[in-house]
Design an enzyme around this catalytic site. Structure first.
Site, PDB file in Angstrom:
ATOM      1  N   GLY A 226       1.773  12.842   3.827  1.00  0.00           N
ATOM      2  CA  GLY A 226       1.013  12.735   2.588  1.00  0.00           C
ATOM      3  C   GLY A 226       0.293  11.413   2.490  1.00  0.00           C
ATOM      4  N   PRO A 227      -0.596  11.304   1.506  1.00  0.00           N
ATOM      5  CA  PRO A 227      -1.360  10.065   1.350  1.00  0.00           C
ATOM      6  C   PRO A 227      -0.449   8.875   1.029  1.00  0.00           C
ATOM      7  CG  PRO A 227      -2.132  11.783  -0.160  1.00  0.00           C
ATOM      8  CD  PRO A 227      -0.904  12.291   0.481  1.00  0.00           C
ATOM      9  N   PRO A 228      -0.934   7.663   1.244  1.00  0.00           N
ATOM     10  CA  PRO A 228      -0.119   6.488   0.959  1.00  0.00           C
ATOM     11  C   PRO A 228       0.254   6.412  -0.519  1.00  0.00           C
ATOM     12  CG  PRO A 228      -2.135   5.870   2.122  1.00  0.00           C
ATOM     13  CD  PRO A 228      -2.259   7.306   1.778  1.00  0.00           C
ATOM     14  N   THR A 230       2.538   8.050  -2.220  1.00  0.00           N
ATOM     15  CA  THR A 230       2.976   9.240  -2.937  1.00  0.00           C
ATOM     16  C   THR A 230       4.494   9.351  -3.006  1.00  0.00           C
ATOM     17  OG1 THR A 230       2.603  10.392  -0.868  1.00  0.00           O
ATOM     18  CG2 THR A 230       0.973  10.708  -2.579  1.00  0.00           C
ATOM     19  N   GLY A 231       5.192   8.416  -2.363  1.00  0.00           N
ATOM     20  CA  GLY A 231       6.644   8.409  -2.499  1.00  0.00           C
ATOM     21  C   GLY A 231       7.385   8.929  -1.285  1.00  0.00           C
ATOM     22  N   GLU A 448     -25.221   3.274 -19.265  1.00  0.00           N
ATOM     23  CA  GLU A 448     -23.933   3.910 -19.559  1.00  0.00           C
ATOM     24  C   GLU A 448     -24.094   5.054 -20.553  1.00  0.00           C
ATOM     25  OE1 GLU A 448     -21.518   3.526 -17.738  1.00  0.00           O
ATOM     26  OE2 GLU A 448     -22.225   1.718 -16.724  1.00  0.00           O
TER      27      GLU A 448
END
Ligand code: ADP
Ligand code: MG
Ligand code: ZN
Length: 652
Positions: A226-228, A230-231, A448
Site C-alpha cells: 500500500g501507499p506510504p 497507510t499503517g 479564487e
C-alpha cells in the site's frame, strides 16, 4: 515508538569479547618482546668455557651475574678507531664502548676465585621493582589500553556502517514482545480487510492444531502492500501485539551492507534465531530494498542478489507448521522479484489502501483519543475535508491541532484547530509577513472567486468550504477549499469535465476582469491537463480514441509515473486531443464567469475586505445576486433566462 534505538546501544556480545581478549593478549606479548629486544644492549652469546678463557686472558673488565646468565663486559680493545677515540674524548657516542657478551650461569665454585684473581669487578642487580607493579605495567595496562582502542574503533565504525566490526554478519533482528510494542488491532483503524486477513495468522499462531487437523497449510508469508503512511508497519506491530509471540523485525535496508555476503549471512542468522523461537513472526519492512527484481542488468547488485537468494532459500527451507510466519511490507510491489511472490513464499497479499471516509473518521478517533478535545469537535466533518489523506497525515493533523491549541494558550483542541491543521498540512502555514500589493490582492481574489463560482454553478462539484487570500508557505497565494458531502468512489465524464472547468476558472477570471495572464494559474493548469490526459489515455473517455489504454501507471502507490503504450504519432494526436478538451473547458469557464459577472465582482470585493470567507458567506452573496437579478429580469422580460447554464452535460 522507535524500537530501533534499543538496538544501537548494544554492548559487544560475549563472543566478540573473547576474540578481542585474545587479540589484546597477543598484541601485548609482541609489544613486550619488542620492548625488551630494543632496550637490551646488543650482546653476543658465548660458551661458558670461552668466558673462563677470556677471564684468564685478562680480557674481562666486569661481569654482572643474574639468576640465569652472566653479562660480560670486555675491556676496551687497544686498537680503537680514531673516531671512537674522538667520540670518547668529546663525551659523545655510546657509553657502552666495552664489548658485551653473555653466557648461561653455571653454579661453578671456581668462578669467584678466578674473578678475584684477575681483578674482574662482579655484581648482581637488585630487584627493586615490585613484581606486582611490574606485572601490572607490562601486562594489564597494555591489555586494557589495546582493548579500549579496539572498542572505541569498532564503535565509531559501527556508527558509520550501521553494523560494526563485531556485529558484521550478525542479524540485528531484535525481539518485540507484546509488552514492548503495546500495539494491538485497536490502534489500527480503517483497515478492516487487512486486519481480517492478519487475524487468521494470529489465530494460527495461537492454536496451530486447529488448522493442521484438517490439513490446512498456513501461508508462509504475507506481503503488506500500500501507499506510504497507510499503517503497514503499524499493522505488523499490531500482529505481534495480538499474537503475543516473539517478533523479529528488520528493515530491508538493514540487510544491505558495505560488504558482500553480509546481508546473506544476516538472513541466515535471522531465520536461525526465528526457528529457535518458534512460534514467532518475522517482519521485513520495506522489503523492496532487497527484493528488487533481479532481471534488470543495469544497476545489478551482487550483494543484494545474494541476500535475496538467501532469503528465498530460507523461506523454502523452513516448515510453516512450526509456526514461523513471515510478514513483509512494501509500497512498490511491482518491482519485487517474481520469485518472492510465488506460492510458498509471500503468497498472500494484504492490500492496505488509503482510508475512505469512514476509515479516516475512525483513524481520527484513534488519534484524537490521545489529546484533549472540546465537545464541539466533529471528526466526521474533518474526515470529509481530508479526502486522500492517509493515516500518517491524519495523525500529523491531530498533532498539529494540539500544537496550535497550546500556542493559543488553550488546554483543549477545538474544531477550529483541527480544520486549520488540515489546511496547514495541505497548503502550508499562513504567511502573514508576505504583503501582497493592492493589485496582486485583487487578482488573487478574483482568481479564487472564479474557481468558487465555477464550483457553485456546476451541479457536479463539491460545495465551497472556504475561500482565502492569505498566502501560505507552500506557495499558494490564496485558495478555495471544497468539501465533499460524501465520499465518491467513481467519477463520471461530466464530473471530470466540470472539475477541469473549475481548475481553469481561476485563469478565466484573470483574463475577463484584468485582461492579463498571471503565473498564479500554473498549478491549476497542471492539474487540469493531467485530468484531461487521464480521461483520454486511461479512462477511455474520448470519442477519438475510445476505450484504448494509451498509457499505464507504474509505481501505483508512489508517484504514479505513467508509461506510454503507443507510438509517437498517436502521442501527437493525444496531445492535440488534450489541448482541445482544455480549450473547450476554458471557454465554458469564461462563459460561466461572464454570466455571473456581478456576483464575481461583489464576492471578490467582499473577499478583499475580509481576506477569508466561509462557504456560507460565499453562497449567501451568490444567491442574493442571483435573486435580485431574477426579480429585475422578470420585470423586464419574462423570456430571458439569466440563470447560469446548468446544463453541463452538453459538453463533449
Ligand atoms: P507505513 O508503514 O504504511 O508507511 P506507518 O505504519 O509507519 O505507515 O504509519 C505511520 C503512522 O501513521 C503510524 O505510526 C500511525 O500513527 C499513523 N497511522 C497510519 N495508519 C493508521 C491507521 N490505519 N490507524 C491509526 N493510525 C495510523
Ligand atoms: Mg512503514
Ligand atoms: Zn487557482
Amino acid at each position: 515508538m522507535n524500537n530501533n534505538d534499543n538496538n544501537k546501544k548494544n554492548l559487544p556480545p560475549a563472543r566478540s569479547f573473547i576474540v578481542f581478549l585474545i587479540i589484546s593478549i597477543v598484541a601485548t606479548v609482541i609489544l613486550n618482546l619488542v620492548i625488551t629486544s630494543i632496550s637490551a644492549p646488543k650482546a653476543q652469546e658465548i660458551l661458558y668455557s670461552d668466558f673462563m678463557q677470556m677471564v684468564e686472558d685478562d680480557q674481562v673488565e666486569e661481569v654482572i651475574i643474574t639468576a640465569d646468565k652472566i653479562q660480560i663486559y670486555k675491556k676496551p680493545s687497544e686498537e680503537q678507531s680514531t673516531t671512537d677515540k674522538l667520540m670518547q674524548l668529546w663525551g659523545v657516542g655510546n657509553s657502552e664502548q666495552r664489548e658485551l657478551y653473555y653466557t648461561g650461569y653455571l653454579n661453578d665454585p671456581r668462578l669467584f676465585d678466578l674473578l678475584d684473581q684477575h681483578g674482574v669487578k662482579y655484581s648482581t642487580p637488585i630487584q627493586y621493582s615490585n613484581p606486582f607493579l611490574e606485572f601490572l605495567l607490562t601486562w594489564i595496562l597494555p591489555l586494557v589500553f589495546i582493548y579500549g582502542m579496539f572498542f572505541l574503533l569498532s564503535k565509531s565504525l559501527s556508527k558509520k556502517m550501521g553494523g560494526g566490526v563485531m556485529g558484521i554478519g550478525q542479524s540485528k533482528a531484535k525481539m518485540y514482545m507484546q509488552n514492548k510494542t503495546g500495539i494491538t488491532f485497536r490502534d489500527v483503524a480503517g483497515q478492516e480487510e487487512a486486519k481480517e486477513s492478519l487475524n487468521e495468522i494470529v489465530d494460527f499462531l495461537h492454536n496451530p492444531s486447529k488448522y493442521t487437523a484438517i490439513g490446512a497449510k498456513q501461508p508462509k508469508g504475507a506481503l503488506l502492500v500500500g501507499p506510504p503512511g497507510t499503517g503497514k508497519t503499524l499493522l505488523a506491530k499490531a500482529v505481534a501485539g495480538e499474537a503475543n509471540v516473539p517478533f523479529f523485525s528488520l528493515s530491508g535496508s538493514e540487510f544491505v551492507e558495505m560488504f558482500v555476503g553480509v546481508g546473506a549471512s544476516r538472513v541466515r542468522d535471522l531465520f536461525k534465531q526465528a526457528s529457535q523461537n518458534a512460534p514467532c513472526i518475522i517482519f521485513i519492512d520495506e522489503i523492496d530494498a532487497i527484493g528488487k527484481s533481479r532481471d534488470n542488468q543495469i544497476g545489478s547488485n551482487d550483494e543484494r542478489e545474494q541476500t535475496l537468494n538467501q532469503l528465498l532459500a530460507e523461506m523454502d527451507g523452513f516448515d510453516s507448521s512450526k509456526g514461523v510466519v513471515i510478514l513483509a511490507a512494501t509500497n512498490r510491489p511491482e518491482i519485487l522479484d517474481k520469485a518472492l511472490l510465488r506460492p510458498g513464499r509471500f503468497d498472500r497479499r494484504i492490500i492496505v489502501e488509503k482510508p475512505d471516509l469512514k476509515g479516516r473518521e475512525a483513524i481520527l478517533r484513534v488519534h484524537a483519543k490521545n489529546v484533549k478535545t472540546a465537545p464541539n469537535v466533529d471528526l466526521h466533518d474533518m474526515a470529509l475535508a481530508t479526502s486522500g489523506a492517509v493515516g500518517a497525515d491524519l495523525a500529523n493533523m491531530v498533532n498539529e491541532a494540539a500544537l496550535r491549541a497550546v500556542r493559543l494558550g488553550r488546554n483543549v483542541v477545538t474544531q477550529e484547530d483541527l480544520m486549520e491543521a488540515v489546511e496547514v498540512i495541505i497548503a502550508g502555514k499562513e504567511k502573514k509577513d508576505r504583503i501582497l500589493s493592492e493589485q496582486e490582492k485583487h487578482i488573487v481574489a478574483y482568481h479564487e472567486v472564479g474557481h468558487a463560482l465555477a464550483t457553485a454553478v456546476s451541479k457536479n462539484c463539491d460545495p465551497v468550504q472556504k475561500i482565502t487570500i492569505v498566502p501560505r508557505t507552500m506557495g499558494a497565494l490564496g485558495y478555495t477549499m471544497q468539501k465533499p458531502e460524501e465520499e465518491k468512489y467513481l467519477m463520471n465524464k461530466d464530473e471530470m469535465l466540470d472539475e477541469i472547468v473549475v481548475f481553469l476558472a481561476g485563469r478565466a477570471a484573470e483574463e475577463i476582469v484584468f485582461g492579463i495572464k498571471t503565473t498564479g494559474a500554473a498549478n491549476d493548469i497542471e492539474r487540469a491537463t493531467e485530468m484531461a490526459r487521464n480521461m483520454i489515455t486511461l479512462y477511455g473517455m474520448s470519442d477519438k480514441f475510445g476505450m484504448m489504454a494509451l498509457e499505464s501507471i507504474q509505481n501505483r502507490y508512489l508517484d504514479g509515473r505513467r508509461v506510454s503504450n503507443c507510438s509517437a504519432e498517436t502521442q501527437t494526436l493525444i496531445d492535440a486531443e488534450v489541448s482541445k478538451t482544455l480549450q473547450s473547458c476554458y471557454d465554458r469557464a469564461v462563459a460561466i464567469l461572464k454570466d455571473n459577472r456581478e456576483a464575481l465582482d461583489k464576492i471578490s470585493e467582499f473577499l478583499i475586505d475580509k481576506e477569508t470567507i466561509t462557504g456560507k458567506q460565499f453562497m449567501d452573496i451568490f444567491n442574493d445576486v442571483k435573486a435580485s437579478l431574477e426579480s429585475g429580469e422578470t420585470a423586464e422580460s419574462e423570456t430571458e433566462e439569466t440563470q447560469p447554464p446548468e446544463d453541463n452535460s452538453s459538453e463533449q
